[in-house]
Design an enzyme around this catalytic site. Sequence first.
Site, PDB file in Angstrom:
ATOM      1  CB  CYS A  93      -0.991  -0.046   1.156  1.00 35.80           C
ATOM      2  SG  CYS A  93      -2.376   1.066   0.925  1.00 35.80           S
ATOM      3  NE  ARG A 127      -9.114   5.561   3.276  1.00 33.88           N
ATOM      4  CZ  ARG A 127      -7.880   5.999   3.020  1.00 33.88           C
ATOM      5  NH1 ARG A 127      -7.657   7.266   2.753  1.00 33.88           N
ATOM      6  NH2 ARG A 127      -6.858   5.165   3.009  1.00 33.88           N
ATOM      7  CG  HIS A 207      -3.316  -3.416   4.224  1.00 27.10           C
ATOM      8  ND1 HIS A 207      -2.128  -2.933   4.706  1.00 27.10           N
ATOM      9  CD2 HIS A 207      -3.838  -2.425   3.479  1.00 27.10           C
ATOM     10  CE1 HIS A 207      -1.949  -1.692   4.281  1.00 27.10           C
ATOM     11  NE2 HIS A 207      -2.974  -1.351   3.525  1.00 27.10           N
TER      12      HIS A 207
END
Length: 263
Positions: A93, A127, A207
């Site tokens: 990320c 997001r 993640h």
Amino acid sequence: MKISLYHLYPEAMNLYGDYGNVLSIIKRCNWRGINVEVVNVRKGDDVDFSSADIIFMGGGQDRSQQVIAEDLLAKGQRIKDAIEGGTCALTICGAYQLFGYYFKTKDGIELPGIGIFDAYTVAGDRRLIGNVLIDCSEFMPRANGLQQSKLLVKSNLELVGFENHSGKTYLGKEVFPLGRVVRGYGNDGLGRWEGCRYLNAFGTYLHGPLLSKNPWFTDYLILLALNHRYGKGISLAELDDSIEQSAFNSAKKRIETAKTTHL
Ligand code: GLN
């Protein structure tokens, strides 16, 4: 046997269980009698990366990226030299973004990256959050001579993970995507490609931690690291992956059955 793992900014860049990736590598090595020397690399450390077999850097929000960006830039050439020499890397990320040319934040601040990946990132308006499933089968075997490895043959080359980013990453021609998005937003929010690969360096938005639920990919990185240190021709002992595989299966099932706002 042993490998050296250089962990960049272990405190400043560590989101959503990213440290678990380091633990996964250590565990799967130790279970096979392979030692892992972990070298933590922090701001201001003067580090020679020439003996690194694998470099890991986790994610971080914009603020954390700003804190370490200048220091990373100072180390950039040495990291680049290591990657060109075959060192393996996994960047998650915010780290993935800074291994590209730059990350432009919502406030218009352009954080320079170290340009290992032919890629740049610009913050978007929303997001991109959710569980992700990607298929790496198109790209993984092309990358080097490991396609015959039992490891890749037996695996279905899918990865599950969790993404949460505003940055949209655009890839150039010098990199392969890591995989094709099956569910999720991926690099640029359009649900096409996820992550990237240059030589043995990988970037991804996943993640989770990524490696605990995707044992084939963990082993692939370990194999690349061992190849770097000892040359080709090393094979890994098989492990009982039933627990890891059931974690993968339940994540995949959740993703496939979820009512999602994904594209
Ligand atoms: N700051 C980046 C973004 O939101 C990275 C976030 C992360 O590492 N999860 O795009």
